[in-house]
Design a protein around this motif. Structure first.
Motif, mmCIF file in Angstrom:
data_model
loop_
_atom_site.group_PDB
_atom_site.id
_atom_site.type_symbol
_atom_site.label_atom_id
_atom_site.label_comp_id
_atom_site.label_asym_id
_atom_site.label_seq_id
_atom_site.Cartn_x
_atom_site.Cartn_y
_atom_site.Cartn_z
ATOM 1 N N GLY A 95 0.947 -1.104 -0.240
ATOM 2 C CA GLY A 95 -0.047 0.002 0.005
ATOM 3 C C GLY A 95 0.837 1.241 -0.149
ATOM 4 N N VAL A 96 0.282 2.425 -0.589
ATOM 5 C CA VAL A 96 1.012 3.654 -0.432
ATOM 6 C C VAL A 96 -0.140 4.532 0.343
ATOM 7 C CG1 VAL A 96 2.526 3.312 -2.429
ATOM 8 C CG2 VAL A 96 -0.040 4.227 -2.839
ATOM 9 N N LYS A 125 -2.641 6.779 -8.838
ATOM 10 C CA LYS A 125 -1.603 5.840 -8.621
ATOM 11 C C LYS A 125 -2.021 5.036 -7.253
ATOM 12 C CE LYS A 125 2.914 5.167 -6.858
ATOM 13 N NZ LYS A 125 4.067 5.405 -6.025
ATOM 14 N N THR A 126 -2.826 5.867 -6.450
ATOM 15 C CA THR A 126 -2.950 5.386 -4.884
ATOM 16 C C THR A 126 -4.098 4.324 -5.192
ATOM 17 O OG1 THR A 126 -2.802 7.709 -4.188
ATOM 18 C CG2 THR A 126 -3.947 6.159 -2.744
ATOM 19 N N VAL A 132 -6.606 -1.486 -7.081
ATOM 20 C CA VAL A 132 -6.667 -2.357 -8.230
ATOM 21 C C VAL A 132 -5.467 -3.455 -7.768
ATOM 22 C CG1 VAL A 132 -6.033 -2.627 -10.717
ATOM 23 C CG2 VAL A 132 -7.031 -0.581 -9.849
ATOM 24 N N GLY A 133 -4.425 -3.080 -7.462
ATOM 25 C CA GLY A 133 -3.247 -4.017 -7.042
ATOM 26 C C GLY A 133 -3.933 -5.114 -5.868
ATOM 27 N N THR A 134 -4.924 -4.814 -4.986
ATOM 28 C CA THR A 134 -5.434 -5.569 -4.054
ATOM 29 C C THR A 134 -6.406 -6.687 -4.938
ATOM 30 O OG1 THR A 134 -5.379 -4.285 -2.141
ATOM 31 C CG2 THR A 134 -6.947 -5.846 -2.142
ATOM 32 N N GLY A 183 -12.547 1.162 -1.439
ATOM 33 C CA GLY A 183 -12.835 0.427 -2.593
ATOM 34 C C GLY A 183 -12.450 -1.310 -2.088
ATOM 35 N N VAL A 184 -11.537 -1.371 -1.292
ATOM 36 C CA VAL A 184 -11.211 -2.555 -0.706
ATOM 37 C C VAL A 184 -12.187 -2.907 0.114
ATOM 38 C CG1 VAL A 184 -9.491 -3.725 0.782
ATOM 39 C CG2 VAL A 184 -8.547 -2.074 -0.772
#
Ligand SMILES: NC(=O)c1ccc[n+]([C@@H]2O[C@H](COP(=O)([O-])OP(=O)(O)OC[C@H]3O[C@@H](n4cnc5c(N)ncnc54)[C@H](O)[C@@H]3O)[C@@H](O)[C@H]2O)c1
Length: 270
Positions: A95-96, A125-126, A132-134, A183-184
């Motif tokens: 995470g960022v 990016k966040t 999206v990365g999760t 979103g998560v």
């Protein structure tokens, strides 16, 4: 205790992810840490500590950006190659956390106003890393878990995501971060419903304020100010609390489709 666990942990070279990787490996799990190339140095120190502690399990590192399908696919291949089985636990810790207002204004002594607008690039990016990365790791890990045999409960694996209390009470300057964590939270129940048919559970942890490299660099006074808002226990969270909750979620087959706040009853002020 976690001898049957074959885990992948994104962002597992630092903070909450590192505490979880070490805790699971110490208790018998085989763990693949998937993190950015620059995090490998942290990982090597963590691995050395783990060897000193005669860890029962195993820790490996795979360079991976959670936004990349290729990187995550390679990391999951490495799990299979190194540990001889497909993954059954995926923990999303990468995470960022940028701090930027939607719009901020500075008024100079002469009355002139300078306006600074939150850039779309930083917001995107966040969202890309945190949301999206999760989703990327979750969906790709689910594909591998689905290839495993089911246990007596018909279960094949569990996905554990990391949101934040900012998903509920985001502070000034957290518009991108809070949106990404919202979103998560939002994907937790529908993903659990989607994956129920293949025996995969989905849970999310929403941490409060934890003592990780993210916060460790802040001055003592800022720590004290932050801690004031934590009712009980009145302290910053120890990353081991997060790791232990991951462990409990892994072992309790009836936890599914829910977000658990882990925050000492903290409700963030504006
Ligand atoms: N520390 C806290 O108080 C706190 C509170 C609430 C939520 N969280 C969340 O918990 C998670 C872990 O936070 P932490 O405090 O341990 O942070 P940290 O900065 O110590 O660790 C984050 C890790 O994520 C990795 N990472 C960043 N971008 C990545 C990418 N694109 N691909 C792969 N890895 C990437 C970093 O290299 C790092 O190892 C984050 O999602 C954070 O938002 C932390």
């Amino acid at each position: 205790m976690y001898r049957n666990v074959v885990a992948i942990i994104s962002g597992g070279a630092s903070g909450l992810g590192a505490a979880t990787a070490s805790y699971l490996a110490r208790n018998g799990a085989r763990v693949m840490v998937a993190d950015l190339p620059q995090a490998q140095e942290h990982f090597l120190k963590m691995e050395a500590r783990s060897n000193d502690n005669n860890s029962n399990g195993s820790l490996k590192f795979s360079q991976a950006d959670v936004r990349s399908e290729d990187d995550i696919s390679s990391a999951l291949d490495m799990v299979d190659e190194e540990f001889g089985e497909q993954v059954n636990v995926a923990v999303n810790c990468a995470g960022v956390a940028p701090a930027r207002k939607t719009l901020s204004q500075k008024i100079a002594e002469d009355g002139s106003v300078t306006t600074r607008l939150h850039s779309l690039e930083e917001f995107s990016k966040t969202m890309q890393v945190n949301t999206v990365g999760t989703f990327n790791l979750a969906r790709m890990a689910a594909d591998r878990m689905a290839q495993r045999p089911a246990d007596d409960n018909g279960l094949r694996g569990v996905i554990i995501n990391t949101a934040s209390v900012a998903a509920y009470d985001g502070q000034i300057g957290q518009v991108a971060y809070a949106s990404s964590k919202g979103g998560v939270v939002g994907m937790t129940l529908p993903m659990a419903r989607d994956l129920a048919a293949v025996g995969i559970r989905v849970m999310t942890i929403a941490p409060g304020l934890f003592m990780t490299p993210l916060l460790a660099g802040l001055p003592e006074k800022v720590h004290k100010d932050l801690v004031k808002n934590v009712p009980c226990p009145n302290r910053l969270g120890d990353p081991i609390y997060y790791a232990q909750l991951v462990g409990s979620i892994i072992t309790n087959p009836y936890l599914n489709g829910e977000v658990i706040r882990l925050d000492g009853a903290l409700r963030m002020p504006p």
